[in-house]
Enzyme design. Sequence first.
Site, PDB file in Angstrom:
ATOM      1  N   GLU A   1       7.681   3.187   9.679  1.00 63.46           N
ATOM      2  CA  GLU A   1       7.464   2.638   8.349  1.00 63.46           C
ATOM      3  C   GLU A   1       8.582   3.117   7.421  1.00 63.46           C
ATOM      4  O   GLU A   1       9.274   2.315   6.825  1.00 63.46           O
ATOM      5  CB  GLU A   1       6.090   3.064   7.809  1.00 63.46           C
ATOM      6  CG  GLU A   1       5.805   2.462   6.434  1.00 63.46           C
ATOM      7  CD  GLU A   1       4.383   2.714   5.941  1.00 63.46           C
ATOM      8  OE1 GLU A   1       3.542   3.151   6.733  1.00 63.46           O
ATOM      9  OE2 GLU A   1       4.128   2.469   4.750  1.00 63.46           O
TER      10      GLU A   1
ATOM     11  N   ARG B   1      -4.801   8.858   0.505  1.00 59.05           N
ATOM     12  CA  ARG B   1      -5.788   8.252   1.399  1.00 59.05           C
ATOM     13  C   ARG B   1      -6.735   9.323   1.948  1.00 59.05           C
ATOM     14  O   ARG B   1      -7.918   9.069   2.170  1.00 59.05           O
ATOM     15  CB  ARG B   1      -5.126   7.466   2.531  1.00 59.05           C
ATOM     16  CG  ARG B   1      -6.139   6.666   3.344  1.00 59.05           C
ATOM     17  CD  ARG B   1      -5.513   5.726   4.343  1.00 59.05           C
ATOM     18  NE  ARG B   1      -5.079   4.458   3.793  1.00 59.05           N
ATOM     19  CZ  ARG B   1      -5.864   3.386   3.593  1.00 59.05           C
ATOM     20  NH1 ARG B   1      -7.161   3.451   3.886  1.00 59.05           N
ATOM     21  NH2 ARG B   1      -5.376   2.282   3.102  1.00 59.05           N
TER      22      ARG B   1
ATOM     23  N   GLU C   1      -6.004   0.353  12.153  1.00 54.95           N
ATOM     24  CA  GLU C   1      -6.192   1.797  12.043  1.00 54.95           C
ATOM     25  C   GLU C   1      -7.616   2.313  12.284  1.00 54.95           C
ATOM     26  O   GLU C   1      -7.784   3.355  12.910  1.00 54.95           O
ATOM     27  CB  GLU C   1      -5.735   2.276  10.657  1.00 54.95           C
ATOM     28  CG  GLU C   1      -4.248   2.187  10.454  1.00 54.95           C
ATOM     29  CD  GLU C   1      -3.873   2.378   8.995  1.00 54.95           C
ATOM     30  OE1 GLU C   1      -4.156   1.461   8.195  1.00 54.95           O
ATOM     31  OE2 GLU C   1      -3.340   3.437   8.655  1.00 54.95           O
TER      32      GLU C   1
END
Lengths: 476, 756
Positions: free
Chosen positions: B226, B304, B708
Site C-alpha cells: 500500500e 482503526r 480483511e
Amino acid sequence: MTVSFLLNGKKYGTSLPPGAVALDLIRNETQLTGTKEGCREGDCGACTVLLGTPGPDGVRYSAVNSCILPVGELSGRHLVTIEGVSPEEGLSTVQEPFVQHGASQCGFCTPGMIMSLTGYLLSTTEPDVSGAVGALGGNICRCTGYISVKRAAETVVNSTGPSPARSPFSREHLKHLVSRNVIPSYFLNIEKILAQSKEPEERDSAGTADYIKVAGGTDLFATGGEELVRRNLRFLSRNPQLRYVRNEGEGLFRIGAASTVEDLIESGIFKGTGNLHDSLRLVSSVQVRSRATVGGNIVNASPIGDLTIIMLALKAVLRISGASGHREVPLSKFFRGYKIIDLQPDELLESVCFKKSGPGEMVNFEKVSMRKHMDIASVNTAAVFRVTNRTVEEAIISAGGVAPVPAILNRTCDYLRNSEICTGTVLDACETAMEEISPITDVRGTAEYKRLLTGRLLKTHFLELFPEILEPGDIL
Amino acid sequence: MKHLDATLHVRGKSVFVSDHNLPDNVLHGALLTSPVPHGTITGLDTSRAAGMNGVVRIITWQDVPGENQIGNIILDEPLFAETEVNFIGEPVALVLADTPLKARNAAGCIGLDIIELPAVTDPRRAFELGMLISPPRTFSMGSMDDGLKNCHHVFSGRADSGGQEHLYLETQRAFAVPAEKGCIRIHSSTQGPSFVQKVAARVLNIPMNRIEVDVGRLGGAFGGKEDQATPWAVMAALGAYLTGRPVKVELSRKEDMRWTGKRHPYSSDYRIGLRDDGRILCWEVTYYQNGGAASDLSTAILERTLFHSTGAYFIPNVRATGVSCRTHLPPNTAFRGFGAPQAMFVMESAIHHASRELGMKPWEIQERNLLCRGDHFPYGMTFEGDELRRSWNRVMDDRKPDRGGRNGKEPCSGGTPFRKGLYFMPVCFGISFTNTSLNQATALVHVYTDGSVGVSTGAVEMGQGVNTKIAQVAARTLGVDISRIKVETTNTTRAANTSPTAASTGADMNGNATRTACNCILERLMAFAKDYMKVPKGSNLALLDETVTVDGRSTDLHWEELVGQTYLARVSLSSQAHYATPDIYFDSSSEKGRPFAYHVTGTAATEVTLDCLRGTFTVDSVTVVHDAGESMNPLVDRGQVEGALLQGIGWVTMEELKYTEPGGELLSDSLATYKVPDIYSAPDEVRVEFLESRGSNAGVYNSKAVGEPPFMYGIGTYFALLEAMASFRPGIRAGYSTPMSNQKLLMLLEDDRNIP
C-alpha cells in the site's frame, strides 16, 4: 562449453556456466516467464520445474526447485517448465481444477503448484489425495490458505485415475497421462530424442584444478549463489557408482552417497524399521528430497541433518575413497567439530553402510521444528534399543541441534545399558541427556528450549516404543 | 463464476512486473542501505563503486531534484538517508549498472561511515523516552468511574501481539521507462498507483501528469504494497529521469524481509470490569504501537485499533488510548486487518482472563456481551443488523457441547498426552477507509463499436478477484455476457487521483463506480433504442441477455446492432463515473461520527489438538459462518475467507519475527527461518458458510466487503490452544502474548512461569 538438453519439446544449448542456476536460464535466457522466483533458496516452490532423467527403465521425472538447480545438471536431461505442460488449447487435467475450485488467487505460486502435481502424477501409477497433497508440501501459497488447493488436488487425482502401467517410468504410463490430458503428447518422444543426443562425457576434473563437488547442491546453491557461477564444479548425482541402495545380506545395507532422500523412500529400505520410512517425508519438501543426497547431508556436517541423525543411531560406517585407496570411518567418529569433518579435499565419500535393525531391536525417530514440514529441526533424535525382558541390552540415541556436531548421547546410552525400562529409568535417562548436551540459542530456539525438548523427545521415544510398559501420565 | 485471471495463472501466462520484456539498455538498481539501526552518517564515498565495470550512475539524496521525501500522512521519511539513519535497511544510495550482479557488487563497494547511536526497538521504552509518532488519542464512552462502582470483578493485565511479515510471493519491484516530453512511465507492483505517481512527481519535481503509473497485477500484497511499494518505484523513476534509460529495481527475498515494514507489534495494558453474571461494564485499554522509524500509515492503523477496541461486544463504559511509538525498526505498515486484529487480541485476552478467574467458559462471557442491534460503539456509531448474533447462534448450535454440538466428547483425555481445545471467535469489522476522504473511486467504461467493453478503475488486482467482480458488475449492469468485458490495467491516465486498493473497499467502491458508468451508457443506449425501434412513449426498455426487451418482451435488437447503430447516431459509448461512499463522517476532535459504511460480522469455531509431550499442535477444524451480504462471487469470497483465516492462524502461531538483542537486526529474514503456514498447516477441515443476509447498499449489488474481516477468525486458534493447555494443566496461567510458537507452547506446558 555448451550444456545441451531438452527444454520442453525442443533441443536447447546454453553457454551459461554450469554453476548458474536453471531459474535464471529459464527466465532470462529463454524468456519463459511462467516460472516464478519467490525466494531463491528452495523454500517456496514458485520456481518448480520438472527434471527428466533418462535411465534403463525410461525417463524419470522429478519436481525440483529451479532456483537451486545448477545448469550443469541439465546436460542430457529433459527440463520441463509450465509452458511445457500446458496444452496448446485449453487447460490440462491438472490446471483445470485449480480454476474451477478457486485455487489460484494472485497466481504467483500457481505455476509451481501445477508443476509439483504434474510431477507427482508422473512419479506414480496409483495417485491418491494424500500423496497429491504431500507433493504440494514444498509450495508456499500466501493467498488461498490451501483449502481450495486441496479440493483441486482431489479433483486432479480423481480425473487422472490409476494407471494401467506397471512402472511410472514406462511409456505405458506416459501414454496414460497423455490420454488423460495430464501432459502433452510430445512427452512420448522424449526418451527417443534423449537417447539419440549423446550425453557429453562426465568431465572428471578431479586432480586437475580447484573444483567443488556437487551432489544435490540443495544447501550449496541455496547459500552459495553468485560465487558458484565462477567455480569449476564436479557433478556427482548421475554417477551410478554413487547412487544405489543395496542389500548386502545379513541385515547389512549399503547406500551410495549420491542417493537422494526420494531414492530412499522409493527403495522402501526403511519400511518396517520403526517409523523411519514415514519420517523421511519430514525431510524438507519433495522438490528438495529429489535432489538432496545422503552423502551431502553427512558431509555438510550440519549439527541438525535428519539423515545424519538417523544414520548415527544405526551405527553407520562411511566408505571413503582417496588417492591412496579406500578407508572406512564410523559416522560417529567423522565429525571433529563444528563443520569440521574427517575428509580430505581429494577424498570422496562413496557410500554409507549400516545394519537396519536386528532381532529385538526397536527404532524411533522424532523431530520438532518451528513448522512440522519443510523446516529444519529445532531438535531431532533417533533411538535404537535392543531390549530383552524389559531390560535394555543396548541403546544408541543420537540427537541433532544439541551440540556443535550431530551427537550420540553417550552418557545417556551408558546409563540405559542394563537398566530396566520403567518410569524411573526414563526420567533419569532424560535428566542425563539434558545434562550432557550443550545446545546454543539460535533462530530455531533458545538453548533452554532445546534442552527441554531433547528431554521430551527422549520420553517420546520410550512412549512410542514401550507403550505397554509406560504411562504418559507418569512420565510427563 | 471463476476468477477471471486463473486460466492465465495456471498456464503461467499472466504478466507480472518482472515478466515484461525489457529494452536492451535497461539499467538494474541495487541499494546500499544502513547496516545499523540508528546512527549519524559521517562519510559516503562512492568513487570506487562508480568506477566499476558496468556501473552507470550512483544516486544519493543529493541527486534528488525535488523533495527527498516519501512520507504519506506525516512527511517524515526520506527516500535516501541524508545525515542520519534510523533503521537497518534504510536506503542510502542506489547503484545503476547494466546487470543486477554488477549493481549489487558495486553497492557493496560504497564506503559508508556511520557513528552508531543507541537504538530503541521496544515501544514502551520509546514511550518512556517521549519518542512518539503522534500525540496519544483516546476514544471514550460512558464513565469508567461510574461503571467500576457497579462491577463485581475487575481484572487487569497485559497483552502483546507480535509483528508479521507479509510474505507476498512476489517481492517489491518496479521498472520505469523514460518517455517523450520529460515523462516517466512506471510499472509498479503497488496497491496505490496514485500514491506512487504523487510521490514520484514530488521527488522528481515535475507535475503529476508527467508520471504515468501502470499496474497489471500483484503477486500478493496484503497491505505490504500500500505504502511500501512506493520507494522502489520512485527510485526507478528517479534513475530513469537522471539517466534517460529504463531502470528496474527489484528486491531479493532477503532484502525485502529485512528492509520493509511488517504488521505492527503492539504491547497493551487492559482493565476489564464485569458483573457476576459476566456482563462487561468497563473496558480500559492502552495500546503501545511499535511504529518503526517513520510514520508510514501508523496513525491510521492506530485509529482503526481504537475503532475496534471493543471487538464484537457492547461495553457501556470505555476508555481506549492509543500511542504510536517511534522505534528504530523499519517503518511498520498496513497488513490485512490494519490494527483491528491487535485490538481484538487484547479484547479476547481480557475476556479469557476474566473467564479463568470467574470459573466461567469464555463463550459465556462472549455471548452475554455480543453486540446487538442498536448498541453504540465508543466512536458514536450504532450497530445495525442481526447477522452477528445469527452467525454466533449457528456456530454455537453446531459446536457447543450442551446444545448438542459436535464437541460433546473429549477423545483425547486420560492416558494420552493429547488434549483438545475449542474457542469461538466473533468478529465485527468496520468497512471504509477510516480517513473519510479516501472513500472515493472512479471508473471509465468504453463500449467499442463491436460490442466489446473495456473497464478501467482504480482497483488493483492482487489475487483478491476485484477485477473479476468488476467485470461481473459491468456485465450485469449492461446486460451482456461477461466474455465481452475486459478489465484493463490500473493506470493513472485512465483512473486519476485514486485511493489505494485497501481497507477491503476495492470491489465496493470501484464496483459502484463501474455500475454508475455502465448505467449512464445503458441509459443512452435505451434512449437511442426507443427512437430507433419507434416504440410507443412510456414503454419500458431494458437489456437482458444481450437483447433489448420492451415491457419485458424480447425484441430482435441485439447488443451488437444496438451498439453499432448508437455509434452511427453519434451518441457517446463511453462514460466516466465517480463514487463517494455516502453518509460517512468523523469528527476527530470529539472522536465521534459514522466512520464506516457498514460492519462485516461473523463467527468462527476453532478446534485444536495439542500434543503436550512434544509441544506441538494441529488445527483440526474451523467452522466459519460469515456475512458476505449477497455475495457477488461466492467462490472468490470463500477463497478470501479461507486465505485470511490461515494467515490469521499463522500470525498467532508459527510466524515469529526474531531480532538480535539489542540492535534490532532481523534474524528471521528468509523462508528458512520465518515460517508461514504450508499445506500441512491448513486445518484438516474448514467449513465456510455464508449467512443469508440482506447485505449493504454501500456494497455493490448488496454484497459486502470480504478482504480483511476473516483474518481475525484466526485469533481463535491462540485461545483454543490456551484452552487445550488448561485441560492438560488446570489453572495454567499462560499469559497473553503472540505468537504461540512451538517453543512457547512447550516452555509454558513445562512451567507457566517460563513466559512473562
